[in-house]
Design a protein around this motif. Structure first.
Motif, mmCIF file in Angstrom:
data_model
loop_
_atom_site.group_PDB
_atom_site.id
_atom_site.type_symbol
_atom_site.label_atom_id
_atom_site.label_comp_id
_atom_site.label_asym_id
_atom_site.label_seq_id
_atom_site.Cartn_x
_atom_site.Cartn_y
_atom_site.Cartn_z
ATOM 1 N N TRP A 440 0.847 -1.200 0.000
ATOM 2 C CA TRP A 440 0.000 0.000 0.000
ATOM 3 C C TRP A 440 0.880 1.247 0.000
ATOM 4 O O TRP A 440 1.948 1.251 0.618
ATOM 5 N N ALA A 443 2.575 2.749 3.096
ATOM 6 C CA ALA A 443 3.705 2.063 3.735
ATOM 7 C C ALA A 443 4.966 2.472 2.999
ATOM 8 O O ALA A 443 5.194 2.049 1.867
ATOM 9 N N THR A 444 5.785 3.295 3.623
ATOM 10 C CA THR A 444 6.933 3.817 2.889
ATOM 11 C C THR A 444 8.111 4.000 3.825
ATOM 12 O O THR A 444 8.106 3.529 4.951
ATOM 13 N N ALA A 445 9.140 4.672 3.357
ATOM 14 C CA ALA A 445 10.349 4.871 4.151
ATOM 15 C C ALA A 445 11.104 6.058 3.574
ATOM 16 O O ALA A 445 11.036 6.321 2.377
#
Lengths: 494, 494
Positions: A440, A443-445
């Motif tokens: 999704w 949801a990252t960084a």
């Protein structure tokens, strides 16, 4: 207050849970106030040219924010209702960004130095290229990130790292948090021997337009709405001397679920979607706002049931401010009433004891052939639209109508045949700055490979606002030809 | 003709030596013609995604231009009167550029790939960033470089290298050269297995505005006048979907001669200036157009005498086209008649046997306190203005009035005290993209450290139009998150 405006209308700080005015932490800035702020910032350009000191500033700023954590969290939560957990994470991200940029400045690789020595044989001169700051950066704080995209956020950190003084147009949703952070950053500057005016703030809608139009403003960073951002973009382009306008103006973040993916894990996808679009009450730039799901039953029923059930269980909560709440409720109601739209979960007010202004999420569904243009506009808040597609002709037709976006995602099955996969990906790639597979977009960084920015309106320039590459937004190349060593910037000497 | 326009008005090719119409090598493109050209170009995007083939295209294009050298030189000289020596050098530079970009594409370093692998411990996803072409590039050919900044020039080479198809708005000063080069480049594309439509041309003023406004046009490269460039810049910004406009709109290229430099080598500086500003009949973007000289005699007399004598000996020659000639003569006469201006060498027509439209250079001088605003506008052609300054207060006052410029130069003595030198350089640096010490701005080289572009109006974006860094004008970053290897672009695989 750090903005030192003395005459404008008081700026209210509002409790988004109740709508009550908490305080008046600043005043609106008139043209003379904006001029004073930009001129004071411009005077610090020479002092900021000291690269080690800039690195020290960024470290000191991060330390000052860490030291004031309880006060920052309390103030930001009182103004945004984002909650302690989320704000703790956001503050950690903010100080991490500042320290990352401190390392970037100290390292110097971002200057992309090139040295071509003179060649007496061909008469070629000595050429040495580095990068130089553009000048005063105008930064527009974002409503949905009171820290990481506001006064002490990524635009400010990257601009200061580049050597550009910053004047922030504070956000009306969290003026007290903005002033608190500005005081901390100005104090950090003084502690490392820099003028406090490397960072200033102004408040008020008109102050934003004056800031973009000020002759000494050299570039703009903006995160916000399409309407406001486009107006400022146009002002920046229409100046006697146009300046770069780095704007993030909204993003639909489409998701495509393949037939095989739905057939094998409909419930997991439905639950994951609900968690993603209701995260932070749907107030992320990367919220999935349009989800293309295969119309084939029973997988469709399972997916929609799982999404509806999970979203219905998300706790009611306030939005960032009463204006955003009004826009969400009106926007969601308008979309729900469009022809062909099925309301799987009705959006609406959901007052709680401590938050009379709380709302609940909405979930809409529509057949691909009924997809109204208004459903292609981002609706800020916890709402998403399922678009049921029937076959391989529906998908490209819908994708062709989508505007540029920060992210585009696809959920697929492990055994998906590449002959079906690659053409779809080829249609998603031109739309987005980040392509997400079986995950999704929320949801990252924050890592060096992150790209936050996509085709218009997701971004107005082909740059990123997240990660250390953002420093390039505030720099221009400059070449020294045949300069003796004592006239060269340090990084260009042998 | 390659532009395949069938209905518009015929475009004349004019002999700049005589003003006679030589031929009609093309037709003006209407909106439908522009649409056809851009749409055809856009259809080649997928084919151009093949990186090795793009490198082959650029090599093949260079080879094709080399093979047609006699015809190219004869056609370009007939249309521009730039002469065989200059055009031979320009063609060599053009093929060198194409081959440099072929190596850049093959190398792949320009993609600035970053790979951050997944970290199961923190839940960080796998993120891989590369760069992707923006789409169809609109390139406006420049009048003063029929090859290196026109159909086969740096904008075209860098855009094709990036993977962007190109539609060139050909220049009315050399339409036949443009069509000849377009045929060669389209043939080269077909020889390496690419569609000819990776490059198209359109002619006519209105075609330029349609080209910038076409929905499929994704970015613009422009080298030309402030008035025309600004109008196109504004169109690009006002589109429903704004696009990057990389424009070079003119440059004054100020030069400062210090008192010590004038005292020690007045004659050398005067002679060097004359050679620089009359080079190519003053039709370089880097022509020194404003020269600050110390008013102290006798050095001033020696410098001005040397410059006047040398400039007077420059052979009379035609300008690029009759319109530019008219503008030069009118602009030079207007400046010469401004109050306080002293005419050291009178500009004017100087017909020769083979070039009835030839002109001679002009040299003007004015005291710093009499410097009229009109002298701060670039006068295209062999004219420069000496500004006599009296003391250390004159210099900053004049420099503060100067617009952004491609280059700023300073002539100094070896024993110049740094206390006087550094403050002056600090005032020049914010003005320019290239700082030149003890040399003339027209003496340059195309190397990786070269920066061609400066603050507005010298450039509309903080990029370079010369050198392989120009490829970044046509790219945007894109990140793949959690993509399986078979869905990744080749450069992002492990």
């Amino acid at each position: 207050m750090t903005d030192r405006t003395r005459t404008g209308a008081p700026v209210p700080s509002t409790d988004p849970r109740t709508g009550a005015v908490r305080a008046h932490p600043a005043r609106e800035a008139g043209p003379a106030d904006v001029d004073r702020a930009v001129t004071a910032a411009a005077r610090t350009l020479d002092a900021l040219a000291d690269r080690p000191r800039r690195a020290a500033l960024l470290h000191a700023a991060a330390d000052a924010l860490d030291a004031a954590r309880p006060e920052i969290l309390a103030t930001a939560d009182a103004e945004t209702a984002l909650g302690e957990a989320r704000l703790t994470g956001e503050l950690a991200r903010t100080t991490h960004q500042l320290r990352s940029f401190a390392r970037t400045v100290a390292d110097g690789g971002y200057l992309e130095v090139r040295i071509d020595r003179a060649d007496p044989a061909t008469g070629r001169p000595d050429l040495r290229r580095t990068k130089t700051p553009l000048g005063v950066a105008a930064v527009f704080a974002a409503g949905n990130f009171p820290l990481a995209f506001s006064v002490p956020g990524g635009d400010t950190a990257s601009a200061l790292a580049a050597g550009c003084p910053v004047v922030v147009k504070a956000h009306p949703g969290h003026p007290e948090t903005g002033e608190l952070c500005a005081r901390l950053l100005r104090g950090a500057a003084e502690r490392v021997g820099l003028p406090a005016d490397v960072l200033g703030t102004v408040h008020g809608f008109a102050a934003g337009t004056h800031l973009v139009q000020h002759p000494l403003t050299a570039a703009v960073g903006f995160t916000g709405s399409l309407r406001g951002g486009r107006a400022l973009h146009d002002l920046a382009a229409a100046r006697p001397r146009p300046i770069p306008f780095h704007g993030e103006l909204g993003s639909l973040n489409p998701v495509v679920v393949t037939e095989r993916a739905a057939a094998t894990r409909a419930a997991e996808i439905g639950t994951g979607l609900a968690a993603s679009y209701t995260l932070g009450q749907g107030q992320y730039c990367t919220k999935p706002g349009l989800v293309l799901v295969p119309a084939a039953r029973p997988a469709l029923d399972a997916l929609e049931r799982a999404a509806t059930t999970a979203a219905a269980q998300a706790p009611a909560a306030p939005l960032l401010d009463p204006r955003i709440r009004e826009n969400y409720l009106a926007g969601a109601a308008h979309r729900a009433a469009l022809p062909g739209v099925e309301v799987l979960l009705a959006p609406g007010p959901a007052p709680t004891a401590d938050a009379p202004l709380a709302v609940r999420p909405g979930l809409l569904a529509v057949a691909a052939e009924d997809l109204h243009d208004d459903l292609l506009d981002e609706c800020f808040g916890p709402l998403t639209v399922l678009v049921r597609y029937h076959d391989d002709t529906d998908l490209p037709a819908v994708l062709a109508r989508l505007p540029g976006t920060l992210t585009a995602a696809r959920h697929h099955a492990p055994d998906e045949p590449p002959a079906r996969t690659l053409p779809l990906l080829a249609r998603l790639a031109p739309l987005a700055g980040r392509l997400v597979l079986n995950a999704w977009p929320t949801a990252t960084a924050v890592t060096p490979a992150m790209q936050h920015g996509g085709p218009y309106p997701a971004a107005t320039t082909p740059t990123t606002s997240v990660g250390t590459s953002a420093i390039h937004r505030w720099l221009r190349p400059v070449t020294y030809q045949d300069a003796p060593p004592d006239l060269l910037p340090a990084e260009l000497r042998d």
